[in-house]
Design an enzyme around this catalytic site. Structure first.
Site, PDB file in Angstrom:
ATOM      1  CD1 TRP A 107      -5.797  35.762  11.277  1.00  0.00           C
ATOM      2  CD2 TRP A 107      -5.320  34.691  13.198  1.00  0.00           C
ATOM      3  NE1 TRP A 107      -5.610  34.617  11.017  1.00  0.00           N
ATOM      4  CE2 TRP A 107      -5.199  33.752  12.305  1.00  0.00           C
ATOM      5  CE3 TRP A 107      -4.922  34.366  14.601  1.00  0.00           C
ATOM      6  CZ2 TRP A 107      -4.729  32.496  12.149  1.00  0.00           C
ATOM      7  CZ3 TRP A 107      -4.591  32.973  14.530  1.00  0.00           C
ATOM      8  CH2 TRP A 107      -4.337  32.166  13.523  1.00  0.00           C
ATOM      9  CG  ASP A 174      -1.879  40.907  13.258  1.00  0.00           C
ATOM     10  OD1 ASP A 174      -1.117  40.455  12.723  1.00  0.00           O
ATOM     11  OD2 ASP A 174      -2.758  40.108  13.733  1.00  0.00           O
ATOM     12  CE  LYS A 198      -0.685  33.585   8.143  1.00  0.00           C
ATOM     13  NZ  LYS A 198      -1.058  34.176   9.396  1.00  0.00           N
TER      14      LYS A 198
HETATM   15  C1  LIG Z   1      -1.766  34.172  10.603  1.00  0.00           C
HETATM   16  C2  LIG Z   1      -2.239  35.186  11.334  1.00  0.00           C
HETATM   17  C3  LIG Z   1      -1.834  35.197  12.802  1.00  0.00           C
HETATM   18  C4  LIG Z   1      -1.492  34.044  13.629  1.00  0.00           C
HETATM   19  O1  LIG Z   1       0.011  33.882  13.463  1.00  0.00           O
HETATM   20  P1  LIG Z   1       0.835  32.996  14.163  1.00  0.00           P
HETATM   21  O2  LIG Z   1       2.080  33.269  13.812  1.00  0.00           O
HETATM   22  O3  LIG Z   1       0.269  31.606  13.963  1.00  0.00           O
HETATM   23  O4  LIG Z   1       0.589  33.086  15.709  1.00  0.00           O
HETATM   24  C5  LIG Z   1      -2.301  36.348  13.483  1.00  0.00           C
HETATM   25  N1  LIG Z   1      -2.730  37.589  12.704  1.00  0.00           N
HETATM   26  C6  LIG Z   1      -2.889  37.340  11.643  1.00  0.00           C
HETATM   27  C7  LIG Z   1      -3.686  38.598  10.726  1.00  0.00           C
HETATM   28  C8  LIG Z   1      -2.713  36.345  10.657  1.00  0.00           C
HETATM   29  O5  LIG Z   1      -2.918  36.111   9.215  1.00  0.00           O
END
Ligand SMILES: *Cc1c(COP(=O)(O)O)cnc(C)c1O
Length: 362
Positions: A107, A174, A198
């Site tokens: 990511w 993020d 998540k």
């Molecule tokens: C799952 C994830 C993403 C991607 O998220 P989407 O909602 O599918 O765009 C980005 N960063 C991290 C750390 C993730 O775990």
């Protein structure tokens, strides 16, 4: 409607992932009739009084749970954290400016790529040399960068920052896969963002928690849909927000609050992680894939020393009602995602299966 079968599944899915059973129950009721209004939560106007109250409550819960400064803003947008990868440089990198990134996984790499599309992007730290199995430390962040971006928890590779890097420039993080898993000092961040699916709710909403004073300074003209300042000014109602995802996120945050907030989540998550990592370290047929000090509390990854044993092990955990522990295709082996809503009893079931398998085959 039966929830009995649900309860027997030990859901280690990496995302979308397990949500509290009582949240699912309440969400299901609200899809039919929201609080006795006779309308479903997904068939009423986002500008109706009931939904506006949901939005305001969801925004305030994000701030309350994380102890954010009063003046910080919260918006819920579509597009996933993946759209966030592009919105971050658009909203924080000055035209002709530059950004600093730490590259610690899949990511993080995607975030770097998107920033490069917008302007000068310096990777100040990377763990790519060892297949992202550790968190780089002690790196320097240039003081003339517009911001520093990092990924607090690397969902695929199973590493996590235990201490956040000190930065001379505004920090953007993020936090998709460990937001609300532990206390953070929000004032240290210009922006925290993440996909809801998540730790927070269902897929479809992306949360942005930000210091509004840092917005609107790039000199770049943006489409209103890509402009965080526009969304913040319009209280997340510039266009139709992802109403159902915001609603279920609100329910999940209410649940976290009832359970004792992020401090309690941190305690529970630490206990779950210890239980599993201790088994990985104790049983010689298993081995962790990351540097011990950087192990993720959310997404422990491990492999079997003899990959030929995997099919037999797989059969055993499937029989025990365990779901979702196959590793990501880029790492292989196993990943047991243990988000806030996963009970420690499920981790115990997995550990028991590992012990049983080791005893039979060790
Ligand atoms: C799952 C994830 C993403 C991607 O998220 P989407 O909602 O599918 O765009 C980005 N960063 C991290 C750390 C993730 O775990």
């Amino acid at each position: 409607m039966s929830t009995a079968t649900n309860l027997k599944i030990h859901n280690f899915s990496a995302g979308p992932c397990i949500l509290p059973q009582e949240v699912l129950q309440k969400a299901a009721e609200s899809v039919i009739d929201y609080e006795g209004t006779g309308l479903s939560i997904i068939e009423m106007s986002h500008r109706s009084k009931p939904f506006e109250a949901v939005m305001v409550r969801a925004q305030s819960l994000v701030k309350e749970l994380l102890g954010a400064p009063d003046h910080y803003g919260v918006v819920f947008l579509g597009g996933g954290a993946s759209l966030g990868f592009h919105m971050v440089p658009l909203n924080y990198m000055r035209t002709g400016g530059k950004a600093a990134y730490a590259n610690t996984g899949e990511w993080a790499s995607r975030a770097v790529k998107e920033s490069k599309l917008v302007g000068e992007t310096i990777v100040v730290a990377s763990s790519e040399d060892k297949n992202f199995s550790y968190i780089p430390k002690g790196f320097a962040i240039p003081s003339d960068a517009d911001y520093f971006h990092f990924t607090s928890n690397n969902t695929i590779f199973g590493t996590q920052y235990k201490q956040f890097p000190k930065s001379p420039v505004p920090v953007v993080c993020d936090m998709s896969s460990d937001i609300f898993s532990r206390p953070v000092n929000v004032a240290d961040f210009a922006l925290i963002y993440g996909g809801a699916q998540k730790n927070m709710g269902p897929a479809g909403a992306t949360v942005y928690l930000m210091d509004p004073e840092r917005l609107g300074r790039t000199g770049r003209k943006l489409s209103p849909m890509l402009d965080l300042k526009n969304h913040a000014d319009k209280e997340s109602m510039y266009n139709t927000p992802p109403v159902f995802a915001v609603y279920v996120s609100m329910l999940t945050m209410e649940w976290m609050k009832r359970m004792g907030g992020v401090a309690e989540m941190e305690k529970r998550n630490a206990a779950k992680a210890k239980l599993l990592y201790d088994a990985v370290d104790r049983l010689p047929m298993f081995r962790g894939t990351t540097a011990v000090e950087d192990r993720s509390v959310m997404n422990p990854t491990f492999v079997m020393n003899d990959a030929a044993m995997e099919p037999a092990f797989d059969a055993l955990w499937k029989e025990a009602g365990i779901s979702g522990i196959r590793g990501h295709r880029s790492v292989g082996g196993y990943r047991a995602s243990m988000y806030n809503a996963l009970p420690i009893e499920s981790v115990q079931v997995l550990v028991d299966v590992m012990e049983e398998f080791a005893k039979k085959n060790g």
